[in-house]
Design a protein around this motif. Sequence first.
Motif, mmCIF file in Angstrom:
data_model
loop_
_atom_site.group_PDB
_atom_site.id
_atom_site.type_symbol
_atom_site.label_atom_id
_atom_site.label_comp_id
_atom_site.label_asym_id
_atom_site.label_seq_id
_atom_site.Cartn_x
_atom_site.Cartn_y
_atom_site.Cartn_z
ATOM 1 N N LEU B 31 -5.933 -2.983 8.057
ATOM 2 C CA LEU B 31 -4.767 -3.701 8.569
ATOM 3 C C LEU B 31 -4.054 -3.202 9.725
ATOM 4 O O LEU B 31 -3.324 -3.863 10.369
ATOM 5 N N LEU B 33 -1.694 -1.312 9.059
ATOM 6 C CA LEU B 33 -0.468 -1.391 8.243
ATOM 7 C C LEU B 33 -0.687 -0.520 6.905
ATOM 8 O O LEU B 33 -1.912 -0.570 6.374
ATOM 9 N N SER B 34 0.309 0.191 6.578
ATOM 10 C CA SER B 34 0.521 0.871 5.187
ATOM 11 C C SER B 34 0.257 0.000 4.292
ATOM 12 O O SER B 34 1.040 -1.210 4.015
ATOM 13 N N LEU B 36 2.283 0.259 1.978
ATOM 14 C CA LEU B 36 3.519 0.416 1.426
ATOM 15 C C LEU B 36 4.570 -0.774 2.299
ATOM 16 O O LEU B 36 5.613 -0.773 1.874
ATOM 17 N N GLU B 37 3.938 -1.111 3.384
ATOM 18 C CA GLU B 37 4.877 -1.831 4.292
ATOM 19 C C GLU B 37 4.066 -3.428 4.382
ATOM 20 O O GLU B 37 4.553 -3.955 5.353
ATOM 21 N N ILE B 38 3.259 -3.799 3.414
ATOM 22 C CA ILE B 38 2.895 -5.304 3.329
ATOM 23 C C ILE B 38 3.392 -6.025 2.449
ATOM 24 O O ILE B 38 3.878 -5.505 1.351
ATOM 25 N N SER B 39 3.658 -7.440 2.586
ATOM 26 C CA SER B 39 4.212 -8.275 1.541
ATOM 27 C C SER B 39 3.246 -8.149 0.276
ATOM 28 O O SER B 39 2.216 -8.478 0.709
ATOM 29 N N HIS B 40 3.967 -8.199 -0.809
ATOM 30 C CA HIS B 40 3.269 -8.246 -1.935
ATOM 31 C C HIS B 40 2.516 -9.788 -2.347
ATOM 32 O O HIS B 40 1.655 -9.902 -2.784
ATOM 33 N N PHE B 233 6.445 -12.126 -10.609
ATOM 34 C CA PHE B 233 7.998 -12.931 -10.751
ATOM 35 C C PHE B 233 8.709 -12.320 -9.721
ATOM 36 O O PHE B 233 9.680 -12.993 -9.131
ATOM 37 N N ASN B 234 8.686 -10.988 -9.460
ATOM 38 C CA ASN B 234 9.477 -10.415 -8.216
ATOM 39 C C ASN B 234 8.426 -9.343 -7.917
ATOM 40 O O ASN B 234 7.217 -9.306 -8.246
ATOM 41 N N THR B 235 8.968 -8.549 -6.827
ATOM 42 C CA THR B 235 8.210 -7.444 -6.011
ATOM 43 C C THR B 235 7.442 -6.571 -7.181
ATOM 44 O O THR B 235 8.284 -5.760 -7.700
ATOM 45 N N PRO B 236 6.240 -6.584 -7.280
ATOM 46 C CA PRO B 236 5.782 -5.734 -8.305
ATOM 47 C C PRO B 236 5.664 -4.317 -7.796
ATOM 48 O O PRO B 236 5.764 -3.975 -6.476
ATOM 49 N N PRO B 237 5.355 -3.215 -8.532
ATOM 50 C CA PRO B 237 5.042 -1.834 -8.000
ATOM 51 C C PRO B 237 3.906 -1.668 -7.272
ATOM 52 O O PRO B 237 2.686 -1.332 -7.811
ATOM 53 N N VAL B 238 3.910 -2.142 -6.025
ATOM 54 C CA VAL B 238 2.749 -2.346 -5.292
ATOM 55 C C VAL B 238 1.518 -1.026 -5.293
ATOM 56 O O VAL B 238 0.420 -1.054 -5.603
ATOM 57 N N PHE B 239 2.056 0.184 -5.099
ATOM 58 C CA PHE B 239 1.425 1.213 -5.016
ATOM 59 C C PHE B 239 0.633 1.744 -6.249
ATOM 60 O O PHE B 239 -0.189 2.017 -6.420
#
Lengths: 357, 357
Positions: B31, B33-34, B36-40, B233-239
Amino acid sequence: MKAHNFSAGPCILPPEVLRQASEAVINFDGLNLSLLEISHRSKNFVAVVEKTQALIKDLLDVPAGYSVLFVQGGASLEFVMVALNLMKKDGGKAAYTDTGAWAGKAIEEAKRQGEVVVVGSSKDKNYNFIPKGYEVPVGMDYFHCTSNNTIYGTQMKEFPKVDTLMVCDMSSDIMSRKVNVADFDLIYAGAQKNMGPAGATIVIVKDEILGKTGRDIPAYLNYKTHISKESMFNTPPVFSIYVMMLTMQWLKDNGGVEWIEEVNRQKAELIYNEIDRNPLFKGTAEVEDRSTMNACFLLNDESHTETFNEMWKAAGVSGINGHRSVGGYRASMYNALPLESVQVLVDVMKELEKKVG
Amino acid sequence: MKAHNFSAGPCILPPEVLRQASEAVINFDGLNLSLLEISHRSKNFVAVVEKTQALIKDLLDVPAGYSVLFVQGGASLEFVMVALNLMKKDGGKAAYTDTGAWAGKAIEEAKRQGEVVVVGSSKDKNYNFIPKGYEVPVGMDYFHCTSNNTIYGTQMKEFPKVDTLMVCDMSSDIMSRKVNVADFDLIYAGAQKNMGPAGATIVIVKDEILGKTGRDIPAYLNYKTHISKESMFNTPPVFSIYVMMLTMQWLKDNGGVEWIEEVNRQKAELIYNEIDRNPLFKGTAEVEDRSTMNACFLLNDESHTETFNEMWKAAGVSGINGHRSVGGYRASMYNALPLESVQVLVDVMKELEKKVG
């Protein structure tokens, strides 16, 4: 081509932070071990936690008597923790402003623990302004507000003086501007806007306000636990805290909050000037309450949608679709977004005008 | 030289997983993009969550009617969530085994919500065995056990059949061996041993057991919230979730849980044979309850400590200091630790014997 990343969060981080984070996943601190595979109690990682705390205290000028904590669960879990830690067990009461979807969720959680008085609301105008001039009744355990509302692009420019504890959810604008921490008793923020990647939440709390509710609070949900264990009550979100440290170091190295506040002012001025000047667009938030972090705007004529979308995508712009509850566009301009990216978007808006205006 | 990483957790991950994770921090999915910097909520990250869930269901053969959830807060927050979600509001009662420090913390949290009956304990022998043959009284809302006790090196080899809900904290041995998920109603685990880096917790729960306590549970702490929102439900721990996906893919590509169970058996056999053979050492856990994940052992003569420490450090071994409550050494042999690393440690133990024995 690197994308111009206007994502609403998780969002853009500085390229040098990403480079260092990527390296640490392979070899952290020259240990020949990944940051991901070392003990959180190793001296190398304890140093990371301590440095991140010190940077936050330095950047925000946190006074003595406050603790800086790293927890998990995002603002959504903070909604619960704030109420459990500050609302009296018997006859608990708190005042909240209702300035958006997240403020509304904070209110819902507080209602499970006691009485909530909504002292100011912009709900009947789809949250397009910040309520002001409200009175906080006496006898409240605390007052809670949300400093910036990402979905609607509104931001509190001033904070009311209240005769009770002052609690603020700064998830989406912490570290973007100077605030006087001494005016607050508790500040919390999910890290994934201006501070780092998703997975960590920071809490800045005045120690003396805790332990006064008469509640028996579960250990994880009790701020005193995290104070006494120095954010090592259990395994913390190691990687997220590390990247937060790098991001705070980047901010400090570039001139701190004073510097970024001016950059953010310039970015906001650039895009709002174009929204106001360009007859094709209109902003959705009241002018005086416009957020420097999230600029929300609509096309006056929706028939240009497809053309505009093609143009900004071709220019490398990413992440400006508005939230479904507002529609249109949302340009999120968090700290790491350069002024140049805003200029690219503004240029596309001008081109659209030439093309169809 | 890459270290031989026996860290008790966060712990070793496969080198190819670390390489891919490091790359994704710079450029995810092509992408520009990292990660770390994309929408969940971007389709690329939603695909990550779905694939991780599917891999876990596949690897553990999770039956229909169970949900796989990603939350935050580690086992410590699960201690609270289990009690809130399963213990009746009025007259709630649950049976717990007390097999170590973490089991003890689970008990403490459950006591805040209702009555706890400790049905089996090894506390008076510093948790060096797994209690067996206990009876779970009738009328319990659930039974809770800890499958592996990292600090003491003990592991449940069999799980009791109980006439109530079966809940298990598998934080330190999930994915290390086959378990019949249908025998459990709720399994939870911090990811940071066999599944990925710190920052994510997984929950495998039988949907039909939820919503029966009469409690008004805070949204974040209610498993039903995470089921209905598909862990968004909210931003998950993406990484952390992304690296978990990579690690589960690595496990599947190499032969799945059946394969790793055999590898883990070989590693455990190698070190325990040496502990039992070498007159300089002794194991701390009862032989029949020895963990395949964490081998705890002592030097019979502590005067050799310095020599031994120098030798294993020189051999590139890392992370084998025992927990302060047991002392001595703890070799944690999580999934990603190769047999070769155990051989290096065993060779050092043999060399010590030649040198001082």
